[in-house]
Motif scaffolding. Structure first.
Motif, PDB file in Angstrom:
ATOM      1  N   GLU A  78       0.736  -0.977   0.136  1.00 22.80           N
ATOM      2  CA  GLU A  78       0.015  -0.330  -0.104  1.00 22.80           C
ATOM      3  C   GLU A  78       1.055   1.392   0.009  1.00 22.80           C
ATOM      4  OE1 GLU A  78      -3.369   2.139   2.532  1.00 22.80           O
ATOM      5  OE2 GLU A  78      -2.711   0.349   3.161  1.00 22.80           O
ATOM      6  N   ALA A  79       1.274   1.828  -1.416  1.00 18.99           N
ATOM      7  CA  ALA A  79       2.168   3.078  -1.571  1.00 18.99           C
ATOM      8  C   ALA A  79       1.726   3.581  -2.989  1.00 18.99           C
ATOM      9  CB  ALA A  79       4.016   2.651  -1.144  1.00 18.99           C
ATOM     10  N   ILE A  80       2.094   4.790  -3.060  1.00 18.08           N
ATOM     11  CA  ILE A  80       2.023   5.387  -3.879  1.00 18.08           C
ATOM     12  C   ILE A  80       2.713   4.709  -5.124  1.00 18.08           C
ATOM     13  CG2 ILE A  80       0.630   7.568  -5.366  1.00 18.08           C
ATOM     14  CD1 ILE A  80       0.243   8.408  -2.636  1.00 18.08           C
ATOM     15  N   PRO A  81       2.359   4.571  -6.330  1.00 17.85           N
ATOM     16  CA  PRO A  81       3.590   4.201  -7.386  1.00 17.85           C
ATOM     17  C   PRO A  81       4.398   5.679  -7.824  1.00 17.85           C
ATOM     18  CG  PRO A  81       1.513   3.536  -8.395  1.00 17.85           C
ATOM     19  CD  PRO A  81       0.658   4.291  -6.442  1.00 17.85           C
ATOM     20  N   GLY A  82       5.807   5.906  -8.219  1.00 16.47           N
ATOM     21  CA  GLY A  82       5.336   6.710  -8.824  1.00 16.47           C
ATOM     22  C   GLY A  82       5.748   7.442 -10.340  1.00 16.47           C
ATOM     23  N   TYR A  99       1.450  15.100  -1.513  1.00 17.95           N
ATOM     24  CA  TYR A  99       1.102  14.398  -1.778  1.00 17.95           C
ATOM     25  C   TYR A  99       2.411  13.070  -1.973  1.00 17.95           C
ATOM     26  CZ  TYR A  99      -2.295  11.000  -4.863  1.00 17.95           C
ATOM     27  OH  TYR A  99      -3.225  10.683  -5.442  1.00 17.95           O
ATOM     28  N   CYS A 100       3.269  12.855  -2.064  1.00 18.19           N
ATOM     29  CA  CYS A 100       4.468  11.747  -2.384  1.00 18.19           C
ATOM     30  C   CYS A 100       5.605  12.619  -1.692  1.00 18.19           C
ATOM     31  CB  CYS A 100       4.829  11.100  -3.927  1.00 18.19           C
ATOM     32  SG  CYS A 100       3.064  10.327  -4.308  1.00 18.19           S
ATOM     33  N   PRO A 101       6.544  11.674  -1.078  1.00 14.58           N
ATOM     34  CA  PRO A 101       7.845  11.935  -0.499  1.00 14.58           C
ATOM     35  C   PRO A 101       8.650  12.877  -2.001  1.00 14.58           C
ATOM     36  CG  PRO A 101       7.234   9.666  -0.110  1.00 14.58           C
ATOM     37  CD  PRO A 101       6.665   9.952  -0.493  1.00 14.58           C
ATOM     38  N   SER A 102       9.454  13.744  -1.635  1.00 14.67           N
ATOM     39  CA  SER A 102      10.516  13.899  -2.524  1.00 14.67           C
ATOM     40  C   SER A 102      11.734  13.083  -2.886  1.00 14.67           C
ATOM     41  CB  SER A 102      11.314  15.604  -1.604  1.00 14.67           C
ATOM     42  OG  SER A 102      12.215  16.366  -2.880  1.00 14.67           O
ATOM     43  N   PRO A 115       9.701   9.583 -14.412  1.00 17.78           N
ATOM     44  CA  PRO A 115       9.748   9.720 -15.912  1.00 17.78           C
ATOM     45  C   PRO A 115      10.912   8.673 -16.353  1.00 17.78           C
ATOM     46  CG  PRO A 115       8.723  11.400 -15.748  1.00 17.78           C
ATOM     47  CD  PRO A 115       9.575  11.040 -14.430  1.00 17.78           C
ATOM     48  N   ALA A 116      12.075   9.348 -15.949  1.00 12.66           N
ATOM     49  CA  ALA A 116      13.402   8.818 -16.604  1.00 12.66           C
ATOM     50  C   ALA A 116      14.218   7.462 -15.936  1.00 12.66           C
ATOM     51  CB  ALA A 116      14.541   9.619 -16.738  1.00 12.66           C
ATOM     52  N   ALA A 117      13.599   7.811 -14.144  1.00 18.24           N
ATOM     53  CA  ALA A 117      14.494   6.614 -13.761  1.00 18.24           C
ATOM     54  C   ALA A 117      13.677   5.233 -14.197  1.00 18.24           C
ATOM     55  CB  ALA A 117      14.553   7.014 -11.931  1.00 18.24           C
ATOM     56  N   ALA A 141      19.226   0.308  -6.939  1.00 16.07           N
ATOM     57  CA  ALA A 141      18.167   0.515  -5.689  1.00 16.07           C
ATOM     58  C   ALA A 141      18.534   2.236  -5.366  1.00 16.07           C
ATOM     59  CB  ALA A 141      19.664   0.160  -4.857  1.00 16.07           C
ATOM     60  N   SER A 142      19.562   2.904  -6.387  1.00 12.24           N
ATOM     61  CA  SER A 142      20.217   4.121  -6.266  1.00 12.24           C
ATOM     62  C   SER A 142      18.302   4.788  -7.579  1.00 12.24           C
ATOM     63  CB  SER A 142      20.850   4.773  -7.226  1.00 12.24           C
ATOM     64  OG  SER A 142      21.038   4.479  -8.353  1.00 12.24           O
ATOM     65  N   ARG A 143      18.419   3.660  -8.625  1.00 15.13           N
ATOM     66  CA  ARG A 143      16.782   4.515  -9.740  1.00 15.13           C
ATOM     67  C   ARG A 143      15.424   3.794  -9.639  1.00 15.13           C
ATOM     68  NH1 ARG A 143      22.183   5.398 -10.594  1.00 15.13           N
ATOM     69  NH2 ARG A 143      22.117   5.893 -12.990  1.00 15.13           N
ATOM     70  N   PHE A 144      15.781   2.502  -8.141  1.00 18.28           N
ATOM     71  CA  PHE A 144      14.129   2.631  -7.633  1.00 18.28           C
ATOM     72  C   PHE A 144      14.282   3.943  -6.463  1.00 18.28           C
ATOM     73  CE2 PHE A 144      14.791  -2.021  -7.497  1.00 18.28           C
ATOM     74  CZ  PHE A 144      13.196  -2.613  -8.341  1.00 18.28           C
ATOM     75  N   LEU A 145      15.100   4.374  -6.177  1.00 19.38           N
ATOM     76  CA  LEU A 145      15.184   6.075  -5.155  1.00 19.38           C
ATOM     77  C   LEU A 145      14.761   7.515  -5.774  1.00 19.38           C
ATOM     78  CD1 LEU A 145      17.553   5.697  -2.370  1.00 19.38           C
ATOM     79  CD2 LEU A 145      15.138   5.427  -1.573  1.00 19.38           C
ATOM     80  N   ALA A 146      15.161   7.142  -7.072  1.00 21.83           N
ATOM     81  CA  ALA A 146      14.787   7.954  -7.833  1.00 21.83           C
ATOM     82  C   ALA A 146      13.715   7.854  -8.827  1.00 21.83           C
ATOM     83  CB  ALA A 146      16.210   8.505  -9.483  1.00 21.83           C
ATOM     84  N   ALA A 147      12.763   6.924  -9.348  1.00 22.98           N
ATOM     85  CA  ALA A 147      11.666   6.530  -9.077  1.00 22.98           C
ATOM     86  C   ALA A 147      10.216   6.623  -8.087  1.00 22.98           C
ATOM     87  CB  ALA A 147      11.330   5.294  -9.709  1.00 22.98           C
ATOM     88  N   SER A 148      10.542   7.063  -7.000  1.00 22.35           N
ATOM     89  CA  SER A 148      10.229   7.272  -6.177  1.00 22.35           C
ATOM     90  C   SER A 148       9.698   5.856  -5.659  1.00 22.35           C
ATOM     91  CB  SER A 148       8.477   8.145  -6.107  1.00 22.35           C
ATOM     92  OG  SER A 148       8.072   8.644  -5.516  1.00 22.35           O
TER      93      SER A 148
END
Length: 351
Positions: A78-82, A99-102, A115-117, A141-148
């Motif tokens: 239960e989390a909001i997709p990027g 709405y979403c974390p930075s 979008p690029a992530a 992992a870094s890309r997932f963080l950039a993708a929210s």
């Protein structure tokens, strides 16, 4: 004779709309389905961050053991997709700003916007090796963080050897500190979803929450909130008793009994009525409680659709959906209506 036929034709014409309104039964369309049905287990969860105290270390291990035995190939949270975070950011007048974390820190470290992530994550996972290197895990992992997608980033982080949980390959000091914080944060998406995915060597979890349909447009927001709360107050005593038992079970060093308790059918039925039934019965000149239920249903419908999308190309998949327990009755009902989907009894899994 002509009059009789005219009368019969008139009666037949009246009957036709009634026949047209008959519902088509879709439940048996997969009766002769080729191949196995998807097995979907919906785990109703408390929100760990809202408990009086954070769960004791190891208290979720017995629960994780039962879930691991189920053997999910896909885990949703239960989390909001990027994608939705990006949509909302582009339409602040529709959805608001908070709405979403930075993702600013991840963007600074990787040079990628959401979008690029997301695009890079998707490309990477299409060719994800069976035995990824530590550098590959740090980069993903870094890309997932950039993708929210913070929980999926934690999945990769937890699969790194202790000595490899460091900066490099897109992770700077700020992102490493963020990931380390997630390892102990009282959040079921991290402590159940991400930990279980890492344990099962899955590359990610899937965020499926949605709030694009419950951003209710009413003139008097305060009156709306008061009307809904007054509706819920009709079941306040029962809800308080339920929550008191939850809090008592949450203090144990083993949280498996807590999850057994909240996933019991009788408690789920009561919670569904306290949540939506009381609102549907409440009197309101503006219909505010009923408007709230409409938004609640839209949210659940879109979440169920998001879950379905995770195994769209994988008929017969084993899927675990971790969600706030209030959602479980809706998830079980609507997911169970989908073709080729069988709902797994959570009580049996937890017992």
């Amino acid at each position: 004779m002509s009059g009789r036929w005219t009368k019969c034709s008139w009666l037949l014409a009246l009957a036709i709309p009634c026949a047209a309104q008959a519902q088509v039964d879709l439940t048996g369309l997969d009766r002769d389905m080729a191949g196995p049905r998807a097995q979907v287990l919906v785990l109703g969860s408390v929100h760990l961050g809202q408990l009086p105290a954070a769960p004791a270390p190891g208290s979720l291990d017995p629960l994780l053991d039962r879930l691991a035995a189920f053997g999910p190939e896909i885990i949703t949270i239960e989390a909001i997709p990027g994608e939705e975070c990006d949509l909302v950011a582009r339409h602040p007048t529709v959805y608001g700003a908070d709405y979403c974390p930075s993702t600013d820190a991840a963007r600074a470290a990787t040079g990628l916007d959401v979008p690029a992530a997301i695009a890079e994550v998707n490309r990477t996972l299409k060719h994800w090796p069976a035995q990824p290197t530590s550098a590959q895990r740090r980069r993903l992992a870094s890309r997932f963080l950039a993708a929210s997608d913070r929980a999926s980033a934690l999945v990769q982080w937890l699969q790194l050897p202790e000595g490899e949980r460091r900066t490099g390959d897109g992770l700077d000091d700020a992102l490493v500190a963020m990931l380390e914080g997630f390892t102990t944060r009282a959040d079921e998406s991290y402590q159940i979803g991400a930990r279980l995915a890492a344990r099962l060597d899955l590359p990610r979890v899937y965020a499926v929450d949605n709030h694009t349909g419950d951003n209710t447009d009413v003139e008097d927001v305060q009156a709306f909130g008061q009307a809904v709360q007054q509706a819920w107050d009709a079941g306040k005593a029962e809800l308080s008793a339920l929550q008191a038992q939850e809090h008592a079970l949450a203090q144990r060093t083993d949280l498996l009994p807590l999850y057994r308790y909240i996933n019991r059918p009788d408690n789920l039925e009561m919670l569904a009525d306290l949540n939506a039934g009381t609102a549907m019965r409440a009197q309101s000149a503006q219909g505010y409680p009923q408007i709230w239920v409409a938004g609640w249903e839209i949210r659940n419908l879109r979440m169920v659709a998001n879950i379905r999308a995770t195994f769209r190309e994988r008929p017969g998949a084993r899927v675990l959906s971790i969600v706030g327990v209030s959602h479980k009755p809706w998830f079980d009902s609507w997911l169970g209506q989908l073709q080729g989907v069988e709902i797994v009894d959570a009580e049996q899994v937890l017992e």
